[in-house]
Design a protein around this motif. Structure first.
Motif, PDB file in Angstrom:
ATOM      1  N   VAL A 253       0.840  -1.205   0.000  1.00  0.00           N
ATOM      2  CA  VAL A 253       0.000   0.000   0.000  1.00  0.00           C
ATOM      3  C   VAL A 253       0.872   1.250   0.000  1.00  0.00           C
ATOM      4  O   VAL A 253       0.596   2.226  -0.722  1.00  0.00           O
ATOM      5  CB  VAL A 253      -0.947  -0.004   1.221  1.00  0.00           C
ATOM      6  CG1 VAL A 253      -1.635   1.347   1.378  1.00  0.00           C
ATOM      7  CG2 VAL A 253      -1.991  -1.113   1.078  1.00  0.00           C
ATOM      8  N   TRP A 254       1.936   1.247   0.802  1.00  0.00           N
ATOM      9  CA  TRP A 254       2.878   2.371   0.801  1.00  0.00           C
ATOM     10  C   TRP A 254       3.467   2.580  -0.585  1.00  0.00           C
ATOM     11  O   TRP A 254       3.574   3.711  -1.076  1.00  0.00           O
ATOM     12  CB  TRP A 254       4.009   2.115   1.801  1.00  0.00           C
ATOM     13  CG  TRP A 254       3.723   2.484   3.219  1.00  0.00           C
ATOM     14  CD1 TRP A 254       3.366   1.641   4.233  1.00  0.00           C
ATOM     15  CD2 TRP A 254       3.791   3.785   3.812  1.00  0.00           C
ATOM     16  NE1 TRP A 254       3.197   2.323   5.411  1.00  0.00           N
ATOM     17  CE2 TRP A 254       3.457   3.644   5.191  1.00  0.00           C
ATOM     18  CE3 TRP A 254       4.092   5.053   3.325  1.00  0.00           C
ATOM     19  CZ2 TRP A 254       3.429   4.734   6.065  1.00  0.00           C
ATOM     20  CZ3 TRP A 254       4.064   6.144   4.194  1.00  0.00           C
ATOM     21  CH2 TRP A 254       3.736   5.970   5.548  1.00  0.00           C
ATOM     22  N   VAL A 255       3.887   1.480  -1.213  1.00  0.00           N
ATOM     23  CA  VAL A 255       4.503   1.557  -2.540  1.00  0.00           C
ATOM     24  C   VAL A 255       3.500   2.075  -3.567  1.00  0.00           C
ATOM     25  O   VAL A 255       3.821   2.946  -4.387  1.00  0.00           O
ATOM     26  CB  VAL A 255       5.043   0.176  -2.964  1.00  0.00           C
ATOM     27  CG1 VAL A 255       5.539   0.213  -4.411  1.00  0.00           C
ATOM     28  CG2 VAL A 255       6.179  -0.263  -2.044  1.00  0.00           C
ATOM     29  N   ALA A 256       2.274   1.542  -3.540  1.00  0.00           N
ATOM     30  CA  ALA A 256       1.246   1.977  -4.490  1.00  0.00           C
ATOM     31  C   ALA A 256       0.935   3.460  -4.322  1.00  0.00           C
ATOM     32  O   ALA A 256       0.818   4.204  -5.310  1.00  0.00           O
ATOM     33  CB  ALA A 256      -0.016   1.145  -4.302  1.00  0.00           C
ATOM     34  N   ALA A 257       0.816   3.902  -3.066  1.00  0.00           N
ATOM     35  CA  ALA A 257       0.532   5.316  -2.806  1.00  0.00           C
ATOM     36  C   ALA A 257       1.667   6.203  -3.312  1.00  0.00           C
ATOM     37  O   ALA A 257       1.428   7.269  -3.905  1.00  0.00           O
ATOM     38  CB  ALA A 257       0.311   5.533  -1.315  1.00  0.00           C
ATOM     39  N   ALA A 258       2.902   5.768  -3.082  1.00  0.00           N
ATOM     40  CA  ALA A 258       4.057   6.550  -3.532  1.00  0.00           C
ATOM     41  C   ALA A 258       4.125   6.604  -5.057  1.00  0.00           C
ATOM     42  O   ALA A 258       4.426   7.654  -5.639  1.00  0.00           O
ATOM     43  CB  ALA A 258       5.349   5.946  -2.966  1.00  0.00           C
ATOM     44  N   LEU A 259       3.840   5.479  -5.727  1.00  0.00           N
ATOM     45  CA  LEU A 259       3.883   5.445  -7.190  1.00  0.00           C
ATOM     46  C   LEU A 259       2.783   6.306  -7.799  1.00  0.00           C
ATOM     47  O   LEU A 259       3.014   7.001  -8.803  1.00  0.00           O
ATOM     48  CB  LEU A 259       3.750   4.002  -7.680  1.00  0.00           C
ATOM     49  CG  LEU A 259       4.981   3.107  -7.485  1.00  0.00           C
ATOM     50  CD1 LEU A 259       4.645   1.664  -7.830  1.00  0.00           C
ATOM     51  CD2 LEU A 259       6.152   3.605  -8.332  1.00  0.00           C
ATOM     52  N   ILE A 260       1.600   6.254  -7.221  1.00  0.00           N
ATOM     53  CA  ILE A 260       0.495   7.078  -7.728  1.00  0.00           C
ATOM     54  C   ILE A 260       0.824   8.561  -7.573  1.00  0.00           C
ATOM     55  O   ILE A 260       0.624   9.365  -8.497  1.00  0.00           O
ATOM     56  CB  ILE A 260      -0.817   6.731  -7.000  1.00  0.00           C
ATOM     57  CG1 ILE A 260      -1.282   5.328  -7.391  1.00  0.00           C
ATOM     58  CG2 ILE A 260      -1.904   7.751  -7.332  1.00  0.00           C
ATOM     59  CD1 ILE A 260      -2.444   4.813  -6.566  1.00  0.00           C
ATOM     60  N   THR A 261       1.351   8.930  -6.406  1.00  0.00           N
ATOM     61  CA  THR A 261       1.738  10.323  -6.173  1.00  0.00           C
ATOM     62  C   THR A 261       2.836  10.746  -7.135  1.00  0.00           C
ATOM     63  O   THR A 261       2.798  11.855  -7.700  1.00  0.00           O
ATOM     64  CB  THR A 261       2.216  10.511  -4.724  1.00  0.00           C
ATOM     65  OG1 THR A 261       1.191  10.081  -3.823  1.00  0.00           O
ATOM     66  CG2 THR A 261       2.557  11.968  -4.454  1.00  0.00           C
ATOM     67  N   ALA A 262       3.815   9.859  -7.338  1.00  0.00           N
ATOM     68  CA  ALA A 262       4.916  10.153  -8.262  1.00  0.00           C
ATOM     69  C   ALA A 262       4.387  10.361  -9.679  1.00  0.00           C
ATOM     70  O   ALA A 262       4.818  11.275 -10.399  1.00  0.00           O
ATOM     71  CB  ALA A 262       5.931   9.014  -8.242  1.00  0.00           C
ATOM     72  N   HIS A 263       3.450   9.518 -10.087  1.00  0.00           N
ATOM     73  CA  HIS A 263       2.881   9.625 -11.425  1.00  0.00           C
ATOM     74  C   HIS A 263       2.141  10.949 -11.606  1.00  0.00           C
ATOM     75  O   HIS A 263       2.308  11.644 -12.620  1.00  0.00           O
ATOM     76  CB  HIS A 263       1.929   8.457 -11.671  1.00  0.00           C
ATOM     77  CG  HIS A 263       1.270   8.490 -13.019  1.00  0.00           C
ATOM     78  ND1 HIS A 263      -0.012   8.958 -13.200  1.00  0.00           N
ATOM     79  CD2 HIS A 263       1.720   8.134 -14.248  1.00  0.00           C
ATOM     80  CE1 HIS A 263      -0.326   8.877 -14.479  1.00  0.00           C
ATOM     81  NE2 HIS A 263       0.706   8.383 -15.141  1.00  0.00           N
ATOM     82  N   LEU A 264       1.334  11.334 -10.631  1.00  0.00           N
ATOM     83  CA  LEU A 264       0.570  12.575 -10.720  1.00  0.00           C
ATOM     84  C   LEU A 264       1.485  13.799 -10.769  1.00  0.00           C
ATOM     85  O   LEU A 264       1.256  14.738 -11.538  1.00  0.00           O
ATOM     86  CB  LEU A 264      -0.395  12.677  -9.538  1.00  0.00           C
ATOM     87  CG  LEU A 264      -1.522  11.637  -9.496  1.00  0.00           C
ATOM     88  CD1 LEU A 264      -2.324  11.779  -8.204  1.00  0.00           C
ATOM     89  CD2 LEU A 264      -2.429  11.774 -10.712  1.00  0.00           C
ATOM     90  N   LEU A 265       2.531  13.783  -9.948  1.00  0.00           N
ATOM     91  CA  LEU A 265       3.442  14.929  -9.900  1.00  0.00           C
ATOM     92  C   LEU A 265       4.350  14.978 -11.125  1.00  0.00           C
ATOM     93  O   LEU A 265       4.615  16.059 -11.664  1.00  0.00           O
ATOM     94  CB  LEU A 265       4.287  14.874  -8.623  1.00  0.00           C
ATOM     95  CG  LEU A 265       3.542  15.082  -7.303  1.00  0.00           C
ATOM     96  CD1 LEU A 265       4.499  14.933  -6.126  1.00  0.00           C
ATOM     97  CD2 LEU A 265       2.878  16.452  -7.278  1.00  0.00           C
ATOM     98  N   PHE A 266       4.835  13.812 -11.555  1.00  0.00           N
ATOM     99  CA  PHE A 266       5.789  13.770 -12.668  1.00  0.00           C
ATOM    100  C   PHE A 266       5.152  14.280 -13.961  1.00  0.00           C
ATOM    101  O   PHE A 266       5.837  14.865 -14.802  1.00  0.00           O
ATOM    102  CB  PHE A 266       6.290  12.339 -12.856  1.00  0.00           C
ATOM    103  CG  PHE A 266       7.419  12.219 -13.852  1.00  0.00           C
ATOM    104  CD1 PHE A 266       8.645  12.809 -13.598  1.00  0.00           C
ATOM    105  CD2 PHE A 266       7.259  11.502 -15.031  1.00  0.00           C
ATOM    106  CE1 PHE A 266       9.688  12.703 -14.508  1.00  0.00           C
ATOM    107  CE2 PHE A 266       8.295  11.385 -15.932  1.00  0.00           C
ATOM    108  CZ  PHE A 266       9.514  11.982 -15.675  1.00  0.00           C
ATOM    109  N   ARG A 267       3.870  14.058 -14.120  1.00  0.00           N
ATOM    110  CA  ARG A 267       3.183  14.506 -15.334  1.00  0.00           C
ATOM    111  C   ARG A 267       3.069  16.020 -15.395  1.00  0.00           C
ATOM    112  O   ARG A 267       2.875  16.587 -16.473  1.00  0.00           O
ATOM    113  CB  ARG A 267       1.784  13.879 -15.401  1.00  0.00           C
ATOM    114  CG  ARG A 267       1.791  12.382 -15.629  1.00  0.00           C
ATOM    115  CD  ARG A 267       0.392  11.830 -15.675  1.00  0.00           C
ATOM    116  NE  ARG A 267      -0.371  12.395 -16.796  1.00  0.00           N
ATOM    117  CZ  ARG A 267      -1.658  12.126 -17.035  1.00  0.00           C
ATOM    118  NH1 ARG A 267      -2.316  11.312 -16.221  1.00  0.00           N
ATOM    119  NH2 ARG A 267      -2.266  12.663 -18.060  1.00  0.00           N
TER     120      ARG A 267
END
Length: 273
Positions: A253-267
């Motif tokens: 869950v930590w990893v998924a949350a971090a990846l989703i946040t990274a994806h939203l910010l990176f775009r």
């Protein structure tokens, strides 16, 4: 432009062509970065070598009748201590894969050649997972095997766990933990826009902060490293522990949350020159 040319240069988001190009490019980058290659090789060699050294020291202490010098460790499972610290290598590998591009400005060139940011982010994650998985497999099974040079692995007292299935669960648990903690570090490096900041944060948490907090509050067991460490704890679990399944889910869950946040910010993030 002909139909065949359009097919060749198809870079639509989500297309197989785009992802294949991105993965090939990221693989090439990883293989040409000396620090990354040195990290992979160094992690494997150091974990295996130190596992052999520690097993020898623990076994020598027990044979000499000085168990107090073994600090509660036994020869059969002492190498797990080394594997715990072996995560330093994969954390460095994951953090550096993003740092080397963003810090040097080459990330801008990457996005010019492949504007689909989601594809770039996903390709980097795929390559990191593959590199960490190979590193983890060689380190974990190499360390488990090398201990048999120092002790008799056929003896019941030298077994890692009570059954072959439990032993396999512990070893693969370490591998899964390394992969997930590396993914978490990678995602955090995107969120913080700094591989060094992500590396420092995860290392401080895993090696210092959470170890201190776990003695203060039971909530500390839900931190990424503490929850993930449950994946390779020897059975049976201690009362109050999350256990391998729950601990793995919490880390995921930590990893998924971090990846989703990274994806939203990176775009949306502007790219440094």
């Amino acid at each position: 432009m002909s139909a065949s040319s359009r097919a060749t240069f198809d870079v639509r988001p989500g297309s197989r062509t785009t992802m294949a190009r991105a993965v090939r490019a990221e693989t090439t980058k990883l293989l040409t970065l000396r620090l990354c290659l040195h990290t992979v090789v160094g992690t494997v060699l150091l974990t295996v070598l130190l596992s052999w050294v520690l097993t020898n020291l623990i076994e020598t202490a027990h044979r000499a009748g000085r168990p107090e010098e073994a600090a509660g460790l036994v020869g059969g499972t002492a190498f797990l201590v080394i594997l715990h610290y072996g995560q330093i290598g994969v954390i460095l590998l994951a953090a550096w894969s993003m740092h080397q591009e963003s810090d040097s400005g080459s990330l801008r060139s990457t996005l010019i050649s492949l504007p689909q940011r989601s594809a770039v982010l996903t390709a980097k994650a795929i390559v990191i997972v593959a590199a960490v998985f190979i590193t983890a497999v060689l380190s974990v099974f190499g360390s488990a095997g090398i201990r048999c040079v120092a002790i008799d692995c056929t003896a019941e007292s030298s077994q890692i766990a009570g059954t072959p299935q439990a032993t396999s669960g512990v070893l693969w648990g370490v591998i899964l933990y390394w992969v997930l903690i590396a993914l978490f570090t990678y995602a955090l490096s995107v969120v913080l826009r700094s591989g060094l900041a992500a590396m420092g944060t995860v290392l401080a948490m895993a090696l210092i902060v959470s170890t201190y907090l776990v003695n203060i509050t039971p909530l500390a067991k839900f931190l990424p490293d503490q929850a993930g460490a449950q994946l390779y704890q020897l059975p049976p679990p201690t009362p109050g522990d999350l256990g391998p399944a729950t601990g793995g889910v919490v880390l995921a869950v930590w990893v998924a949350a971090a990846l989703i946040t990274a994806h939203l910010l990176f775009r949306r993030q502007p790219v440094r020159r």
